[in-house]
Design a protein around this motif. Structure first.
Motif, PDB file in Angstrom:
ATOM      1  N   LYS A 137       0.907  -1.454  -0.169  1.00 16.87           N
ATOM      2  CA  LYS A 137      -0.171   0.235  -0.048  1.00 16.87           C
ATOM      3  C   LYS A 137       0.792   1.234  -0.098  1.00 16.87           C
ATOM      4  O   LYS A 137       0.147   2.204  -0.607  1.00 16.87           O
ATOM      5  N   GLN A 138       2.390   1.321   0.758  1.00 15.46           N
ATOM      6  CA  GLN A 138       2.634   2.506   0.995  1.00 15.46           C
ATOM      7  C   GLN A 138       3.446   2.587  -0.651  1.00 15.46           C
ATOM      8  O   GLN A 138       3.595   3.800  -1.203  1.00 15.46           O
ATOM      9  N   VAL A 139       4.086   1.463  -1.317  1.00 13.99           N
ATOM     10  CA  VAL A 139       4.689   1.720  -2.152  1.00 13.99           C
ATOM     11  C   VAL A 139       3.840   2.079  -3.137  1.00 13.99           C
ATOM     12  O   VAL A 139       3.781   3.272  -4.374  1.00 13.99           O
ATOM     13  N   MET A 140       2.427   2.179  -3.014  1.00 13.45           N
ATOM     14  CA  MET A 140       1.694   2.426  -4.303  1.00 13.45           C
ATOM     15  C   MET A 140       1.482   3.114  -4.122  1.00 13.45           C
ATOM     16  O   MET A 140       0.920   4.421  -5.103  1.00 13.45           O
ATOM     17  N   ALA A 141       1.346   4.408  -2.976  1.00 12.79           N
ATOM     18  CA  ALA A 141       0.863   5.798  -2.396  1.00 12.79           C
ATOM     19  C   ALA A 141       1.975   6.437  -2.855  1.00 12.79           C
ATOM     20  O   ALA A 141       2.010   7.490  -3.019  1.00 12.79           O
ATOM     21  N   ASP A 142       3.282   6.002  -2.808  1.00 11.38           N
ATOM     22  CA  ASP A 142       4.210   6.634  -3.415  1.00 11.38           C
ATOM     23  C   ASP A 142       5.214   6.457  -4.901  1.00 11.38           C
ATOM     24  O   ASP A 142       5.117   7.929  -5.446  1.00 11.38           O
ATOM     25  N   GLY A 143       3.969   6.367  -5.614  1.00 13.89           N
ATOM     26  CA  GLY A 143       4.373   6.371  -7.047  1.00 13.89           C
ATOM     27  C   GLY A 143       3.782   5.658  -7.589  1.00 13.89           C
ATOM     28  O   GLY A 143       4.275   5.505  -8.685  1.00 13.89           O
ATOM     29  N   ALA A 144       4.610   3.715  -7.115  1.00 13.33           N
ATOM     30  CA  ALA A 144       4.159   2.816  -7.416  1.00 13.33           C
ATOM     31  C   ALA A 144       2.892   2.399  -8.813  1.00 13.33           C
ATOM     32  O   ALA A 144       2.239   2.974  -8.265  1.00 13.33           O
ATOM     33  N   ASP A 145       3.189   1.710  -9.904  1.00 19.64           N
ATOM     34  CA  ASP A 145       1.493   1.212 -10.750  1.00 19.64           C
ATOM     35  C   ASP A 145       1.474  -0.628 -10.666  1.00 19.64           C
ATOM     36  O   ASP A 145       0.278  -0.507 -10.708  1.00 19.64           O
ATOM     37  N   GLY A 146       2.072  -0.740 -10.332  1.00 23.25           N
ATOM     38  CA  GLY A 146       1.681  -2.324  -9.362  1.00 23.25           C
ATOM     39  C   GLY A 146       2.710  -2.492  -8.970  1.00 23.25           C
ATOM     40  O   GLY A 146       3.832  -2.190  -8.297  1.00 23.25           O
ATOM     41  N   TYR A 147       2.879  -4.245  -8.997  1.00 25.04           N
ATOM     42  CA  TYR A 147       3.068  -4.702  -7.543  1.00 25.04           C
ATOM     43  C   TYR A 147       3.165  -6.020  -8.036  1.00 25.04           C
ATOM     44  O   TYR A 147       2.701  -6.756  -8.367  1.00 25.04           O
ATOM     45  N   ILE A 148       4.128  -6.907  -8.211  1.00 28.27           N
ATOM     46  CA  ILE A 148       4.629  -8.503  -8.755  1.00 28.27           C
ATOM     47  C   ILE A 148       5.467  -9.456  -7.830  1.00 28.27           C
ATOM     48  O   ILE A 148       6.657  -8.297  -7.382  1.00 28.27           O
ATOM     49  N   THR A 149       5.047 -10.142  -7.170  1.00 21.05           N
ATOM     50  CA  THR A 149       5.652 -10.655  -5.583  1.00 21.05           C
ATOM     51  C   THR A 149       6.906 -11.629  -6.985  1.00 21.05           C
ATOM     52  O   THR A 149       6.625 -12.839  -7.480  1.00 21.05           O
ATOM     53  N   LYS A 150       7.598 -11.840  -5.812  1.00 19.58           N
ATOM     54  CA  LYS A 150       8.574 -13.369  -6.283  1.00 19.58           C
ATOM     55  C   LYS A 150       8.775 -14.537  -5.539  1.00 19.58           C
ATOM     56  O   LYS A 150       8.486 -13.468  -4.534  1.00 19.58           O
ATOM     57  N   PRO A 151       8.805 -15.412  -5.959  1.00 14.65           N
ATOM     58  CA  PRO A 151       8.953 -16.248  -7.146  1.00 14.65           C
ATOM     59  C   PRO A 151       7.398 -15.703  -7.972  1.00 14.65           C
ATOM     60  O   PRO A 151       6.287 -15.351  -7.936  1.00 14.65           O
ATOM     61  N   PHE A 152       7.484 -15.374  -9.304  1.00 17.17           N
ATOM     62  CA  PHE A 152       6.716 -15.089 -10.313  1.00 17.17           C
ATOM     63  C   PHE A 152       6.964 -15.501 -11.735  1.00 17.17           C
ATOM     64  O   PHE A 152       7.422 -16.585 -12.027  1.00 17.17           O
ATOM     65  N   THR A 153       6.014 -16.092 -13.058  1.00 19.78           N
ATOM     66  CA  THR A 153       5.491 -16.487 -13.375  1.00 19.78           C
ATOM     67  C   THR A 153       4.985 -15.703 -15.020  1.00 19.78           C
ATOM     68  O   THR A 153       4.817 -14.336 -14.632  1.00 19.78           O
ATOM     69  N   PRO A 154       5.459 -16.825 -16.257  1.00 19.15           N
ATOM     70  CA  PRO A 154       5.246 -15.283 -17.599  1.00 19.15           C
ATOM     71  C   PRO A 154       4.495 -14.821 -17.333  1.00 19.15           C
ATOM     72  O   PRO A 154       3.658 -13.844 -17.492  1.00 19.15           O
ATOM     73  N   GLU A 155       2.922 -15.617 -17.291  1.00 24.73           N
ATOM     74  CA  GLU A 155       1.221 -15.130 -17.247  1.00 24.73           C
ATOM     75  C   GLU A 155       1.566 -13.929 -15.747  1.00 24.73           C
ATOM     76  O   GLU A 155       0.896 -13.127 -16.581  1.00 24.73           O
ATOM     77  N   LYS A 156       1.590 -13.904 -14.822  1.00 25.56           N
ATOM     78  CA  LYS A 156       1.854 -12.697 -13.598  1.00 25.56           C
ATOM     79  C   LYS A 156       2.398 -11.173 -14.605  1.00 25.56           C
ATOM     80  O   LYS A 156       1.760 -10.905 -14.324  1.00 25.56           O
ATOM     81  N   PHE A 157       3.380 -11.432 -15.162  1.00 22.77           N
ATOM     82  CA  PHE A 157       3.930 -10.070 -15.606  1.00 22.77           C
ATOM     83  C   PHE A 157       3.022  -9.696 -17.090  1.00 22.77           C
ATOM     84  O   PHE A 157       2.805  -8.991 -17.102  1.00 22.77           O
ATOM     85  N   GLN A 158       2.293 -10.418 -17.619  1.00 19.78           N
ATOM     86  CA  GLN A 158       1.499 -10.733 -19.096  1.00 19.78           C
ATOM     87  C   GLN A 158      -0.355 -10.099 -18.020  1.00 19.78           C
ATOM     88  O   GLN A 158      -0.483  -8.888 -18.415  1.00 19.78           O
ATOM     89  N   GLU A 159       0.205 -10.087 -16.863  1.00 22.18           N
ATOM     90  CA  GLU A 159      -1.414  -9.880 -16.717  1.00 22.18           C
ATOM     91  C   GLU A 159      -0.722  -8.207 -15.656  1.00 22.18           C
ATOM     92  O   GLU A 159      -2.058  -7.482 -16.253  1.00 22.18           O
ATOM     93  N   LYS A 160       0.187  -8.492 -14.988  1.00 17.54           N
ATOM     94  CA  LYS A 160       0.067  -6.879 -14.305  1.00 17.54           C
ATOM     95  C   LYS A 160       0.431  -6.090 -16.198  1.00 17.54           C
ATOM     96  O   LYS A 160       0.255  -4.446 -15.700  1.00 17.54           O
ATOM     97  N   LEU A 161       0.967  -6.161 -16.351  1.00 17.59           N
ATOM     98  CA  LEU A 161       2.018  -5.534 -17.424  1.00 17.59           C
ATOM     99  C   LEU A 161       1.254  -4.839 -18.474  1.00 17.59           C
ATOM    100  O   LEU A 161       0.971  -3.920 -19.369  1.00 17.59           O
ATOM    101  N   THR A 162       0.447  -6.235 -19.647  1.00 19.86           N
ATOM    102  CA  THR A 162      -0.399  -5.675 -20.252  1.00 19.86           C
ATOM    103  C   THR A 162      -1.630  -4.460 -20.204  1.00 19.86           C
ATOM    104  O   THR A 162      -1.707  -3.684 -20.932  1.00 19.86           O
ATOM    105  N   PRO A 163      -2.354  -4.176 -18.782  1.00 23.41           N
ATOM    106  CA  PRO A 163      -3.340  -3.374 -19.077  1.00 23.41           C
ATOM    107  C   PRO A 163      -2.519  -1.643 -18.775  1.00 23.41           C
ATOM    108  O   PRO A 163      -3.083  -1.311 -19.103  1.00 23.41           O
ATOM    109  N   LEU A 164      -1.682  -2.245 -18.624  1.00 22.64           N
ATOM    110  CA  LEU A 164      -0.519  -0.500 -18.702  1.00 22.64           C
ATOM    111  C   LEU A 164      -0.008  -0.590 -19.796  1.00 22.64           C
ATOM    112  O   LEU A 164       0.122   1.136 -19.711  1.00 22.64           O
ATOM    113  N   LEU A 165       0.207  -1.158 -20.831  1.00 21.75           N
ATOM    114  CA  LEU A 165       0.789  -1.022 -21.432  1.00 21.75           C
ATOM    115  C   LEU A 165      -0.507  -0.877 -23.073  1.00 21.75           C
ATOM    116  O   LEU A 165      -0.007   0.262 -23.941  1.00 21.75           O
ATOM    117  N   ASN A 166      -1.535  -0.281 -22.610  1.00 20.45           N
ATOM    118  CA  ASN A 166      -2.827  -0.335 -23.924  1.00 20.45           C
ATOM    119  C   ASN A 166      -3.286   0.694 -23.833  1.00 20.45           C
ATOM    120  O   ASN A 166      -2.976   1.818 -22.279  1.00 20.45           O
TER     121      ASN A 166
END
Lengths: 124, 160
Positions: free
Chosen positions: A95-124
């Protein structure tokens, strides 16, 4: 015009792993660059805009939360999408880092699907 | 309230999650295995402080560490790896397993702050917190080819 990506992590291996996972997710970037610390990332971000920054939190010298705060003060980062990529999963921190200006958050360990899910909406 | 029994399960579940997602290797817990891990070994460690203080370690022999690094990086021949790649990969494994453990226990134990990981190579390596520390250790079979060890040592912080 193609999109640009910057990966910020103090581990060179993790930067390669993130780059590989982004490719596996099917997302394409025309230009990619890396930074080994928050300080190096800010220096690079001052020189010109980057569409997406994937940034670790737990780094020496300057951690990712401080990097986000300072990046948001840069005119070149006005429209940059900053996604934190970290093993940290505490809700308060997210919550704090999003309030500081981040647009999203991915936790490690991650999968390619997670990157697709989080990044695709931001790129369009 | 956490117990050493529940922490063993937590440590194994966390290690499995990391290996299946990022290393693409299967882990199987080994009961009562005290045989040598082989020499030389690499030990990835990460310390933590807060309501609990201690360290988490990941240990395996060099051949296993190279395979882990190659799998994480998508490299087919381990000869392409540098020493730094292998060391970095072991540090990241410690970092990610610690993160997965922390996510599973943070509701029970409160705030835990994690350090930057470190990696050493040598013989008969082990972390030690000294007297009064609780130690949880699991041996694992990695992809039925290698053996590895995950350890978690901790004590409740006096600064609560």
């Amino acid at each position: 015009m193609g999109k640009s990506l910057m990966i910020v992590d103090d581990s060179a291996t993790m930067r390669k792993i993130i780059m590989r996972t982004v490719r596996m997710s099917g997302l394409e970037f025309e230009r990619t660059e890396e930074a080994g610390s928050g300080v190096e990332a800010l220096e690079k971000l001052k020189t010109g805009p980057v569409d997406v920054v994937l940034c670790d939190i737990n780094m020496p010298e300057m951690n990712g939360t401080e990097m986000v705060k300072q990046a948001r003060q840069l005119p070149t980062c006005a429209s940059t999408k900053i996604i934190m990529v970290s093993t940290e999963s505490a809700e308060d921190l997210i919550k704090q880092v999003m309030a500081d200006g981040a647009d999203g958050y991915i936790t490690k360990p991650f999968t390619p699907e997670k990157f697709q899910e989080k990044l695709t909406p931001l790129l369009n | 309230m956490i117990t050493t029994v529940s922490l063993k399960d937590t440590l194994l579940d966390s290690a499995r999650e990391v290996f299946e997602t990022m290393v693409f290797m299967a882990l199987e817990g080994l009961e009562d295995d005290t045989t040598s891990l082989g020499e030389p070994t690499l030990l990835g460690s990460i310390t933590f402080k807060g309501h609990l203080e201690g360290c988490l370690g990941v240990c395996c022999d060099e051949a296993c560490a190279k395979t882990i690094a190659a799998n994480m990086l998508g490299i087919t021949s381990p000869e392409e790896l540098t020493e730094n790649d292998v060391s970095d990969a072991m540090g990241e494994i410690a970092n990610m397993v610690m993160g997965a453990v922390k996510a599973r226990i943070q509701n029970d134990v409160g705030t835990v702050e994690v350090s930057i990981p470190s990696v050493v190579q040598g013989r008969e390596l082990k972390n030690s917190l000294g007297e009064g520390a609780v130690q949880v250790k699991i041996r694992v079979n990695i992809e039925e080819q290698y053996r590895g060890e995950f350890s978690l040592q901790y004590r409740e912080s006096k600064q609560q």
